[in-house]
Motif scaffolding. Structure first.
Motif, PDB file in Angstrom:
ATOM      1  N   ILE A  56       0.874  -1.264   0.050  1.00 18.00           N
ATOM      2  CA  ILE A  56      -0.110  -0.186   0.243  1.00 18.00           C
ATOM      3  C   ILE A  56       0.729   1.457  -0.014  1.00 18.00           C
ATOM      4  CG2 ILE A  56      -1.537   1.418   1.111  1.00 18.00           C
ATOM      5  CD1 ILE A  56      -2.741  -1.090   1.998  1.00 18.00           C
ATOM      6  N   VAL A  57       2.334   1.440   0.934  1.00 22.25           N
ATOM      7  CA  VAL A  57       2.903   2.396   0.609  1.00 22.25           C
ATOM      8  C   VAL A  57       3.794   2.949  -1.047  1.00 22.25           C
ATOM      9  CG1 VAL A  57       4.815   3.470   2.353  1.00 22.25           C
ATOM     10  CG2 VAL A  57       3.424   2.395   3.204  1.00 22.25           C
ATOM     11  N   GLY A  58       4.054   1.561  -0.843  1.00 20.68           N
ATOM     12  CA  GLY A  58       4.381   1.335  -1.947  1.00 20.68           C
ATOM     13  C   GLY A  58       3.513   1.831  -3.672  1.00 20.68           C
ATOM     14  N   LEU A  59       2.282   1.884  -3.796  1.00 18.60           N
ATOM     15  CA  LEU A  59       1.301   2.113  -4.757  1.00 18.60           C
ATOM     16  C   LEU A  59       1.229   3.414  -4.472  1.00 18.60           C
ATOM     17  CD1 LEU A  59      -0.775  -0.266  -4.456  1.00 18.60           C
ATOM     18  CD2 LEU A  59       0.020  -0.210  -6.535  1.00 18.60           C
ATOM     19  N   LEU A  93       5.631   2.300 -11.861  1.00 17.71           N
ATOM     20  CA  LEU A  93       5.465   2.348 -10.804  1.00 17.71           C
ATOM     21  C   LEU A  93       4.968   1.508  -9.992  1.00 17.71           C
ATOM     22  CD1 LEU A  93       6.230   6.840 -10.981  1.00 17.71           C
ATOM     23  CD2 LEU A  93       7.432   4.994 -11.048  1.00 17.71           C
ATOM     24  N   ALA A  94       3.949   1.525  -9.889  1.00 15.54           N
ATOM     25  CA  ALA A  94       3.201   0.406  -9.201  1.00 15.54           C
ATOM     26  C   ALA A  94       4.036  -0.771  -8.545  1.00 15.54           C
ATOM     27  CB  ALA A  94       1.814   0.558  -9.694  1.00 15.54           C
ATOM     28  N   LEU A  95       4.281  -1.158 -10.013  1.00  9.31           N
ATOM     29  CA  LEU A  95       4.918  -2.222 -10.177  1.00  9.31           C
ATOM     30  C   LEU A  95       5.764  -2.766  -9.189  1.00  9.31           C
ATOM     31  CD1 LEU A  95       4.404  -3.533 -13.836  1.00  9.31           C
ATOM     32  CD2 LEU A  95       3.360  -4.987 -11.653  1.00  9.31           C
ATOM     33  N   GLY A  96       6.799  -2.356  -9.384  1.00  7.83           N
ATOM     34  CA  GLY A  96       8.424  -1.230  -9.311  1.00  7.83           C
ATOM     35  C   GLY A  96       9.194  -1.402  -7.296  1.00  7.83           C
ATOM     36  N   LEU A  97       7.465  -0.391  -6.793  1.00  7.81           N
ATOM     37  CA  LEU A  97       7.275   0.469  -5.728  1.00  7.81           C
ATOM     38  C   LEU A  97       6.758  -0.613  -5.116  1.00  7.81           C
ATOM     39  CD1 LEU A  97       7.227   4.135  -6.369  1.00  7.81           C
ATOM     40  CD2 LEU A  97       9.296   2.607  -6.350  1.00  7.81           C
TER      41      LEU A  97
END
Length: 133
Positions: A56-59, A93-97
């Motif tokens: 969730i923080v990454g998204l 970015l969502a995939l990586g983070l």
């Protein structure tokens, strides 16, 4: 470390009365204490909760970082020369983070689990046998 209990003799009607009424509604079932054992107790984190929180923080980080990377159509990509939309930039970015956040959340959970092993305490537990008929 186990301490054995003595079972009551046949002359004790208390156990028979409890066993006779165990099937009736409102009556507790019969239980016979067998032993007292020592167990170690500790608080441990739920790993999947930390992994999900990391995702969730990454998204959220991807949502914050995506507009500067994808909302402007004036500059092409440095590597491919293609122009990516905002949704594509957010997806990359969502995939990586998200994956990085999941990994960091898992590492935090493992670190907290190791820390909780130092704070264990011993408790005595009474082991019982429940007779159900």
């Amino acid at each position: 470390m186990t301490e054995q209990y003595e079972t009551p003799s046949d002359g004790d009607n208390g156990e028979r009365d409890a066993a006779a009424h165990a099937g009736e509604p409102g009556q507790p079932e019969a239980s016979v204490p067998l032993a007292i054992e020592s167990v170690s107790v500790r608080r441990a984190p739920k790993v999947w909760t930390f992994v999900l929180l990391g995702v969730i923080v990454g998204l959220i980080a991807a949502l914050v970082l995506a507009p500067p990377f994808g909302w402007s159509d004036s500059a092409p990509s440095f590597d491919t020369g293609l122009r990516y939309s905002g949704a594509q930039a957010f997806g990359f970015l969502a995939l990586g983070l998200g994956a990085a956040g999941a990994g960091l959340g898992g590492l935090v959970a493992v670190a907290l689990d190791r820390r909780s092993r130092r704070h264990t305490h011993t408790a005595s537990v009474e082991v019982e046998r429940h007779d159900r008929e």
